[in-house]
Design a protein around this motif. Structure first.
Motif, PDB file in Angstrom:
ATOM      1  N   ASP A  75       2.396  15.622  17.870  1.00 48.46           N
ATOM      2  CA  ASP A  75       2.737  17.037  17.918  1.00 48.46           C
ATOM      3  C   ASP A  75       3.523  17.443  16.662  1.00 48.46           C
ATOM      4  N   GLY A  76       2.987  18.384  15.909  1.00 48.87           N
ATOM      5  CA  GLY A  76       3.643  18.910  14.726  1.00 48.87           C
ATOM      6  C   GLY A  76       3.279  18.195  13.434  1.00 48.87           C
ATOM      7  N   ALA A  77       2.530  17.099  13.499  1.00 48.49           N
ATOM      8  CA  ALA A  77       2.202  16.347  12.289  1.00 48.49           C
ATOM      9  C   ALA A  77       1.192  17.087  11.422  1.00 48.49           C
ATOM     10  N   GLY A  78       0.220  17.726  12.023  1.00 51.65           N
ATOM     11  CA  GLY A  78      -0.801  18.440  11.265  1.00 51.65           C
ATOM     12  C   GLY A  78      -1.729  17.474  10.548  1.00 51.65           C
ATOM     13  N   GLU A  79      -2.167  17.882   9.351  1.00 53.21           N
ATOM     14  CA  GLU A  79      -3.046  17.018   8.553  1.00 53.21           C
ATOM     15  C   GLU A  79      -2.252  15.819   8.043  1.00 53.21           C
ATOM     16  N   VAL A  80      -2.883  14.638   8.056  1.00 49.96           N
ATOM     17  CA  VAL A  80      -2.183  13.396   7.704  1.00 49.96           C
ATOM     18  C   VAL A  80      -2.996  12.620   6.682  1.00 49.96           C
ATOM     19  N   ARG A  81      -2.301  12.063   5.695  1.00 56.36           N
ATOM     20  CA  ARG A  81      -2.882  11.116   4.735  1.00 56.36           C
ATOM     21  C   ARG A  81      -2.068   9.842   4.804  1.00 56.36           C
ATOM     22  N   VAL A  82      -2.760   8.687   4.771  1.00 59.21           N
ATOM     23  CA  VAL A  82      -2.085   7.388   4.862  1.00 59.21           C
ATOM     24  C   VAL A  82      -2.534   6.508   3.707  1.00 59.21           C
ATOM     25  N   TYR A  83      -1.566   5.835   3.092  1.00 63.34           N
ATOM     26  CA  TYR A  83      -1.849   4.827   2.066  1.00 63.34           C
ATOM     27  C   TYR A  83      -1.136   3.550   2.490  1.00 63.34           C
ATOM     28  N   LEU A  84      -1.893   2.448   2.574  1.00 62.98           N
ATOM     29  CA  LEU A  84      -1.329   1.160   2.987  1.00 62.98           C
ATOM     30  C   LEU A  84      -1.265   0.205   1.810  1.00 62.98           C
ATOM     31  N   THR A  85      -0.214  -0.595   1.773  1.00 67.15           N
ATOM     32  CA  THR A  85      -0.139  -1.669   0.782  1.00 67.15           C
ATOM     33  C   THR A  85      -0.407  -2.983   1.492  1.00 67.15           C
ATOM     34  N   VAL A  86      -1.125  -3.839   0.800  1.00 68.64           N
ATOM     35  CA  VAL A  86      -1.545  -5.113   1.378  1.00 68.64           C
ATOM     36  C   VAL A  86      -0.918  -6.237   0.572  1.00 68.64           C
ATOM     37  N   GLY A  87      -0.294  -7.178   1.286  1.00 75.44           N
ATOM     38  CA  GLY A  87       0.390  -8.282   0.621  1.00 75.44           C
ATOM     39  C   GLY A  87      -0.516  -9.449   0.270  1.00 75.44           C
ATOM     40  N   SER A  88      -1.600  -9.624   1.011  1.00 70.48           N
ATOM     41  CA  SER A  88      -2.497 -10.742   0.741  1.00 70.48           C
ATOM     42  C   SER A  88      -3.899 -10.378   1.189  1.00 70.48           C
ATOM     43  N   ASP A  89      -4.876 -11.049   0.611  1.00 72.65           N
ATOM     44  CA  ASP A  89      -6.264 -10.853   1.022  1.00 72.65           C
ATOM     45  C   ASP A  89      -6.524 -11.661   2.286  1.00 72.65           C
ATOM     46  N   GLU A  90      -7.784 -11.651   2.704  1.00 76.22           N
ATOM     47  CA  GLU A  90      -8.157 -12.469   3.852  1.00 76.22           C
ATOM     48  C   GLU A  90      -7.854 -13.928   3.554  1.00 76.22           C
ATOM     49  N   GLY A 136       3.280  -2.447   3.802  1.00 76.53           N
ATOM     50  CA  GLY A 136       3.967  -1.158   3.703  1.00 76.53           C
ATOM     51  C   GLY A 136       3.011  -0.007   3.917  1.00 76.53           C
ATOM     52  N   ALA A 137       3.603   1.186   4.154  1.00 78.18           N
ATOM     53  CA  ALA A 137       2.780   2.367   4.386  1.00 78.18           C
ATOM     54  C   ALA A 137       3.473   3.605   3.843  1.00 78.18           C
ATOM     55  N   LEU A 161       1.388  -0.935  13.100  1.00 77.06           N
ATOM     56  CA  LEU A 161       1.147  -1.935  12.062  1.00 77.06           C
ATOM     57  C   LEU A 161       2.060  -3.152  12.180  1.00 77.06           C
ATOM     58  N   ASP A 162       3.023  -3.101  13.084  1.00 77.52           N
ATOM     59  CA  ASP A 162       3.987  -4.191  13.270  1.00 77.52           C
ATOM     60  C   ASP A 162       4.736  -4.495  11.970  1.00 77.52           C
ATOM     61  N   ILE A 163       5.237  -3.419  11.358  1.00 77.89           N
ATOM     62  CA  ILE A 163       6.059  -3.562  10.150  1.00 77.89           C
ATOM     63  C   ILE A 163       7.362  -2.795  10.383  1.00 77.89           C
ATOM     64  N   PRO A 164       8.452  -3.205   9.733  1.00 75.95           N
ATOM     65  CA  PRO A 164       9.726  -2.506   9.930  1.00 75.95           C
ATOM     66  C   PRO A 164       9.685  -1.101   9.308  1.00 75.95           C
ATOM     67  N   THR A 165      10.518  -0.210   9.845  1.00 78.25           N
ATOM     68  CA  THR A 165      10.546   1.167   9.329  1.00 78.25           C
ATOM     69  C   THR A 165      11.043   1.226   7.890  1.00 78.25           C
ATOM     70  N   SER A 166      11.729   0.187   7.433  1.00 77.24           N
ATOM     71  CA  SER A 166      12.197   0.162   6.043  1.00 77.24           C
ATOM     72  C   SER A 166      11.032   0.030   5.059  1.00 77.24           C
ATOM     73  N   ARG A 167       9.865  -0.325   5.534  1.00 78.23           N
ATOM     74  CA  ARG A 167       8.683  -0.458   4.675  1.00 78.23           C
ATOM     75  C   ARG A 167       7.715   0.718   4.853  1.00 78.23           C
ATOM     76  N   ILE A 168       8.222   1.794   5.453  1.00 81.20           N
ATOM     77  CA  ILE A 168       7.402   2.986   5.687  1.00 81.20           C
ATOM     78  C   ILE A 168       8.088   4.161   5.024  1.00 81.20           C
ATOM     79  N   PHE A 169       7.316   5.018   4.390  1.00 77.53           N
ATOM     80  CA  PHE A 169       7.845   6.244   3.816  1.00 77.53           C
ATOM     81  C   PHE A 169       7.018   7.408   4.328  1.00 77.53           C
TER      82      PHE A 169
END
Length: 174
Positions: A75-90, A136-137, A161-169
């Motif tokens: 509620d209230g988010a509206g349009e959303v864009r997400v960019y994820l950072t990946v620490g390692s490949d498969e 991160g996100a 994503l099971d990541i801490p909020t300190s890694r989210i902006f």
């Protein structure tokens, strides 16, 4: 009618038998020559590496898209864009087998990979393929100026994503 006459003519003078023998010998020669030529097949390791990278990118893109769709329902988010950072490949986790023995004064443990295949094609058995680790996100949304929306987005992304909020902006989308 001309073809039928030529076929009769070939069979009369044993020309057909000679012709078929020559064709057979030429076919065998072509097979022998083709086995001597180098193969132009791509290297299997390079192909697997390329597939792994494209799978990692595909995984990241799919996760971003799914997260965008989910966060847009807040509620209230509206349009959303997400960019994820990946620490390692498969990463591949190979199956192992081990032996454990305990003596009076020492303990021995031996572990080795399970090998499958025969002849020249021996490979370690893949037990699992671990997906890339998201570290991160960054989330930009229309309602990003509201503290309540930002808090909801932080908690949702952290849980998803099971990541801490300190890694989210979270920021406002322009």
């Amino acid at each position: 009618m001309e073809i039928a006459e030529k076929l009769r003519e070939l069979t009369k003078g044993r020309k057909l038998a000679v012709f078929m023998t020559i064709c057979g010998v030429l076919g065998l020669l072509m097979i022998m020559i083709s086995s001597l030529l180098p193969e132009n097949a791509p290297d299997k390791k390079k192909t697997a590496e390329m597939n792994s990278k494209t799978d990692a990118v595909r995984y990241c893109d799919d996760t971003e898209r799914r997260l965008e769709n989910f966060l847009a329902d807040i509620d209230g988010a509206g349009e959303v864009r997400v960019y994820l950072t990946v620490g390692s490949d498969e990463r591949y986790v190979y199956a192992t087998e081990g032996r454990y023995s305990r003596g009076d004064s020492k303990t021995e443990e031996e572990e080795r990979y399970v090998i499958v295949g025969g002849g020249g094609e021996k490979n370690a058995l893949i037990e699992t393929i671990r997906t890339p680790e998201i570290t991160g996100a960054v989330v930009a949304c229309q309602g990003g100026e509201s503290a309540q929306v930002r808090e909801s987005v932080y908690k949702a992304v952290s849980a998803a994503l099971d990541i801490p909020t300190s890694r989210i902006f979270v920021t406002k989308l322009r």
